[in-house]
Design an enzyme around this catalytic site. Structure first.
Site, PDB file in Angstrom:
ATOM      1  N   TYR A   1       1.029  -1.412   0.031  1.00  0.00           N
ATOM      2  CA  TYR A   1      -0.112   0.010   0.035  1.00  0.00           C
ATOM      3  C   TYR A   1       0.892   1.205  -0.005  1.00  0.00           C
ATOM      4  CZ  TYR A   1      -2.908   3.731   1.630  1.00  0.00           C
ATOM      5  OH  TYR A   1      -3.609   4.825   1.593  1.00  0.00           O
TER       6      TYR A   1
ATOM      7  N   GLU B   1      -3.743   7.359  -3.844  1.00  0.00           N
ATOM      8  CA  GLU B   1      -3.368   6.164  -3.226  1.00  0.00           C
ATOM      9  C   GLU B   1      -3.365   5.205  -4.220  1.00  0.00           C
ATOM     10  OE1 GLU B   1      -6.166   5.239   0.592  1.00  0.00           O
ATOM     11  OE2 GLU B   1      -6.997   4.055  -1.213  1.00  0.00           O
TER      12      GLU B   1
END
Ligand code: GDP
Ligand code: MN
Length: 381
Positions: free
Chosen positions: A104, A192
């Site tokens: 991530y 993101e």
């Protein structure tokens, strides 16, 4: 404004000249177009619903297909879905990647710390929210100092702390650092990549991309306006924008109207302090004439959550009597069922309050008093 995955990927691809390794993709609107795209790609593909919510994977909106025929079948199923109540109108057809590990990477505008905060985690993927709740220490966070920026050497530090494999740190860090450049360039408040993956052949690939642009920055990015997904926005916010009223919908039940952003904020605080929850932020702006007051109330009265309304006017250029006339006109036309409390001060407020005598509007002299009354009324009192 949230961007669809394919818009975000397209934007970053062109801005960063391929610095972020997104697998090739095409956008399709029918199962037949998915078939053609899969055929052109000539390898296994992943079909991904394009809707402006997270958790598409878990909702069945992301499916792998090994042949064009299978891609068409899976696409038929995806086009039938509603994901968090949104219909699927477009899908992204993208080269499938053999995943070894999921990571991530994210950067958000961090209002509390008044900076951008970079976040990295070596356990990314669809369960990142649960991980953040269960083991927040696994997500490494770094508040970016705006004068220092986020050059690759800083990004490398974060990547090492996050425990990414050392041989991949230089390339992940350079992606991370260019995410920051993109945020500044596009006035984004969230960017993101989840998951960023290590493939079975030890390459890095960015499978997903979420990007949100600060609406106040859109004036500098006219080209992004074509990316707005009218169908998926809040209808009331859209109506307000068309009427040029500054309106943000919130979760509470006391509708709040004022003239001037500062006053509206104060009014929200007063309502909170009185134990209530604002249903919105609505700024009439300066010189509010009857039509504006009318449009504002029209919007508020369409919101099913609104149980009472508190209008707080400070007369400067705005005249109290104009506002009062606007209110009465609205009352006659719209016959609102929710109680409306109004407090006025400043230019022609006495005249305004006078006009509102013997009408169903509830007048208040002080802001706190008005807030308290509006909160009581929202609770049925
Ligand atoms: P989200 O659920 O809306 O965040 O959608 P993502 O694009 O992040 O996809 C969800 C999950 O689908 C990822 O975490 C992957 O596990 C899986 N996925 C996405 N693309 C691929 C791919 O090309 N190959 C494989 N095997 N899995 C994929
Ligand atoms: Mn994702």
């Amino acid at each position: 404004m949230k961007l669809q995955e394919f818009h975000a990927k397209t934007l970053l691809k062109s801005f960063l000249r391929e610095k972020i390794p997104f697998p090739d993709f095409e956008v399709a609107e029918t199962p037949e177009a998915v078939f053609d795209a899969a055929k052109r790609m000539g390898k296994p593909v992943v079909i991904k619903a394009q809707v402006l919510v997270g958790g598409r994977g878990k909702a069945g909106g992301i499916r792998l297909a090994n042949s064009p025929e299978e891609a068409k079948e899976k696409a038929e199923a995806i086009f039938q879905l509603r994901i968090k109540n949104l219909p699927v109108k477009k899908v992204l057809v993208t080269e499938s990647v053999d995943i070894a590990e999921e990571y991530y990477l994210g950067i958000v505008l961090d209002r509390r710390n008044r900076c951008y905060t970079a976040m990295a985690c070596s356990e990314g993927g669809v369960d990142i929210e649960e991980l953040a709740a269960r083991s927040p220490e696994k997500i490494v966070k770094y508040s970016i100092n705006p004068t220092e920026g986020f050059p690759p050497f800083l990004a490398r530090k974060i990547c090492f702390s996050a425990g990414f494999p050392a041989f991949l740190v230089p390339s992940i860090a350079s992606i991370f650092s260019s995410l920051y450049d993109s945020m500044l360039h596009f006035d984004a408040d969230l960017l993101e990549i989840n998951p960023l993956v290590r493939t079975k052949s030890d390459r890095i690939s960015a499978l997903d991309c979420k990007m949100t642009i600060d609406d106040n920055g859109l004036i500098r990015h006219a080209e992004l306006l074509t990316y707005r997904e009218i169908a998926e926005e809040d209808l009331l916010e859209r109506e307000a924008r068309e009427k040029r009223i500054a309106y943000v919908r919130l979760e509470g039940n006391v509708g709040i109207v004022g003239n001037g952003a500062g006053l509206v904020m104060c009014t929200m605080d007063a309502v909170k302090a009185a134990g209530g929850k604002p249903a919105c932020f609505l700024d009439l702006g300066g010189g509010s004439r009857a039509e504006v007051v009318r449009s504002a109330l029209e919007i508020l009265l369409k919101d099913q959550n609104v149980r009472s309304i508190f209008i707080n006017i400070f007369g400067g250029i705005t005249r109290g009597d104009e506002v009062a006339k606007g209110l009465i006109q609205v009352y006659n036309e719209l016959a609102p069922k929710v109680p409306i409390v109004i407090r006025m001060a400043g230019t022609r407020s006495q005249e305004g309050l006078q006009i509102l005598q013997k009408t169903p509007f509830i007048t208040a002299r002080a802001m706190q008093e008005g807030a308290k009354r509006a909160v009581e009324l929202s609770e049925g009192g």
